[in-house]
Design an enzyme around this catalytic site. Structure first.
Site, PDB file in Angstrom:
ATOM      1  N   HIS A 239      32.718  35.064  39.394  1.00 36.33           N
ATOM      2  CA  HIS A 239      33.823  35.342  40.308  1.00 36.33           C
ATOM      3  C   HIS A 239      34.399  34.034  40.845  1.00 36.33           C
ATOM      4  O   HIS A 239      35.525  33.667  40.535  1.00 36.33           O
ATOM      5  CB  HIS A 239      33.333  36.231  41.451  1.00 36.33           C
ATOM      6  CG  HIS A 239      34.419  36.754  42.349  1.00 36.33           C
ATOM      7  ND1 HIS A 239      35.767  36.585  42.087  1.00 36.33           N
ATOM      8  CD2 HIS A 239      34.363  37.443  43.514  1.00 36.33           C
ATOM      9  CE1 HIS A 239      36.478  37.164  43.045  1.00 36.33           C
ATOM     10  NE2 HIS A 239      35.652  37.678  43.937  1.00 36.33           N
TER      11      HIS A 239
ATOM     12  N   HIS B  50      42.905  36.000  31.261  1.00 35.62           N
ATOM     13  CA  HIS B  50      42.638  36.633  32.545  1.00 35.62           C
ATOM     14  C   HIS B  50      42.558  38.131  32.335  1.00 35.62           C
ATOM     15  O   HIS B  50      43.276  38.690  31.506  1.00 35.62           O
ATOM     16  CB  HIS B  50      43.749  36.294  33.551  1.00 35.62           C
ATOM     17  CG  HIS B  50      43.404  36.589  34.976  1.00 35.62           C
ATOM     18  ND1 HIS B  50      43.506  37.853  35.503  1.00 35.62           N
ATOM     19  CD2 HIS B  50      42.946  35.787  35.978  1.00 35.62           C
ATOM     20  CE1 HIS B  50      43.141  37.810  36.785  1.00 35.62           C
ATOM     21  NE2 HIS B  50      42.798  36.577  37.085  1.00 35.62           N
TER      22      HIS B  50
ATOM     23  N   ASP C 191      42.254  28.806  37.367  1.00 37.28           N
ATOM     24  CA  ASP C 191      41.055  27.965  37.403  1.00 37.28           C
ATOM     25  C   ASP C 191      41.175  26.719  36.527  1.00 37.28           C
ATOM     26  O   ASP C 191      40.377  25.784  36.679  1.00 37.28           O
ATOM     27  CB  ASP C 191      39.833  28.773  36.962  1.00 37.28           C
ATOM     28  CG  ASP C 191      39.589  29.975  37.853  1.00 37.28           C
ATOM     29  OD1 ASP C 191      39.471  29.774  39.075  1.00 37.28           O
ATOM     30  OD2 ASP C 191      39.532  31.108  37.339  1.00 37.28           O
TER      31      ASP C 191
END
Length: 411
Positions: A282, A321, A377
């Site tokens: 996460h 994603h 990210d």
């Protein structure tokens, strides 16, 4: 002869169309299940039984892959088009024209504040940043090398013992006070944990500074009489905090909602949400990106690494994603922000590898056909590393802004 307009369908025809017909081949019975906003209620399936002793049909959906758990107007995502909005405002506009506290107000209240509302909101946040001295002693009791996220989670949970009135979750005034307390105190908790692992004395807040400026001061201040935060770094944190403030019903948010449904105080509920964020699947994705870039070592090794990924011998971290099947809109903003930060801090040596990796992957049909585009990210870890943050501190930096999203979903 002119064509005649097609008559509008009767109301009962529309109602009939907004249903799902289900025939149970076990019994031959047919059921009409209402459809609303593209969903059916799982409890509507309970009526489908083989006999009176049957409990009824249930849905099985591990990880909520195709289950809507709530109705929410907070965040809207269109993964196919790469769209992210908070309360109807595009994330691009907020990142360019807003700051984190203004965006926090928007997420919690549904509209941007007026000038007077913002001043009142900012004052309430900035003047609740201090921690009780006993809380500071709790943090000082951790080992010198304690993980900062473990300290963060434990300290947030401990706050519930200092504010027992927070258990009155049915009182709107009490709820509001805890919301402002949490948003105000999480940067202080985070900064204290950072100073702790560096073996430095904790620095108290300076309420004359902005939200992110004050955070930088608590992190970095040494012997200065008056600390002046770097405006580029403060702005970068504002942008990064806006981008990470909320993201629909993810793991941490579901934890916040599930724990909060017991009507426990928000500190305890948020400690659980932060614990979910602590998990590498996460809140640890940007750390995995840095590990990957470090393993590649040099830009010349990128083509060989790409081929290994295509053969199933490695993973391309920071691409793809679960929601976005297009370029993550947050990634575009972070890439621009990274350029500004690197002008101040110097270019992260891993940046050249990252840019080449992105260039090749976006031209390779293997990744394009699978809709694997850079996500939030991919560049965030590079910025945090360039700003001097240790990798272990990354999930704490994620938890500070996500506090707003958790509280908005909880309240």
């Amino acid at each position: 002869m002119a064509s005649q307009p097609t008559p509008a369908p009767a109301a009962n025809d529309n109602a009939a169309r907004e249903t799902l017909s289900i025939t149970d081949n076990r019994t031959g019975k047919t059921y009409q299940v209402p459809i609303r906003d593209g969903t059916i209620r799982a409890m509507d399936l309970r009526q489908i039984k083989t006999d009176a002793e049957d409990f009824g049909l249930m849905t099985y959906d591990p990880a909520f892959m195709n289950t809507a758990s709530t109705r929410s107007s907070i965040t809207f995502i269109d993964g196919d088009k790469g769209i992210l909005r908070y309360r109807g405002y595009p994330i691009e506009q907020l990142a360019e024209k807003s700051n984190f506290l203004e965006t926090a107000y928007l997420i919690l209240y549904g509209e941007l504040p007026t000038e007077a509302q913002y001043k009142d909101w900012e004052y309430k946040i900035l003047h609740r940043t201090f921690l009780h001295e006993n809380i500071k002693m709790v943090m000082q009791a951790f080992r010198y090398d304690a993980h900062p996220m473990g300290m963060f989670i434990s300290t947030v949970a401990a706050l519930s013992t200092y504010y027992p009135e927070s258990a009155q979750v049915g009182d709107p005034e009490v709820r509001f006070k805890q919301i402002t307390r949490l948003i105000a105190k999480v940067p202080t908790i985070a900064a204290f944990s950072y100073r702790h692992i560096r073996g430095l004395p904790y620095v108290y807040p300076d309420n004359d500074l902005s939200y992110t400026g004050n955070f930088l001061r608590m992190l970095d201040m040494m012997t200065q009489v008056k600390y002046e935060p770097d405006p580029v770094k403060a702005h970068a944190l504002d942008v990064l905090f806006i981008l990470h403030a909320d993201h629909e019903q993810n793991c941490g948010t579901n934890a916040m909602r599930a724990i909060g449904s017991s009507q426990v105080d928000p500190y305890s509920a948020m400690a659980g949400a932060a614990a979910a964020l602590y998990g590498p699947l996460h809140g640890g994705a940007n750390e995995e990106v840095l590990k990957m870039l470090t393993q590649i070592e040099h830009v010349k090794n990128v083509p060989a690494f790409i081929e290994k990924v295509k053969k199933g011998e490695g993973r391309l971290m920071g691409f793809g994603h679960r929601v976005y099947k297009n370029y993550d809109p947050r990634a575009k903003i972070i890439k621009r922000t990274a350029d500004q930060v690197f002008q101040t801090t110097g270019v992260n040596p891993l940046l050249e590898i990252a840019l080449e990796l992105e260039r090749i992957a976006l031209q390779d049909d293997y990744f394009v056909s699978r809709k694997l585009y850079p996500n939030v990210d991919f560049y965030s870890g590079l910025i945090y590393q360039a700003m001097g943050f240790p990798v272990a501190f990354f999930p704490v930096l994620f938890a500070i802004p996500r506090t707003v999203g958790w509280l908005a979903q909880w309240v």
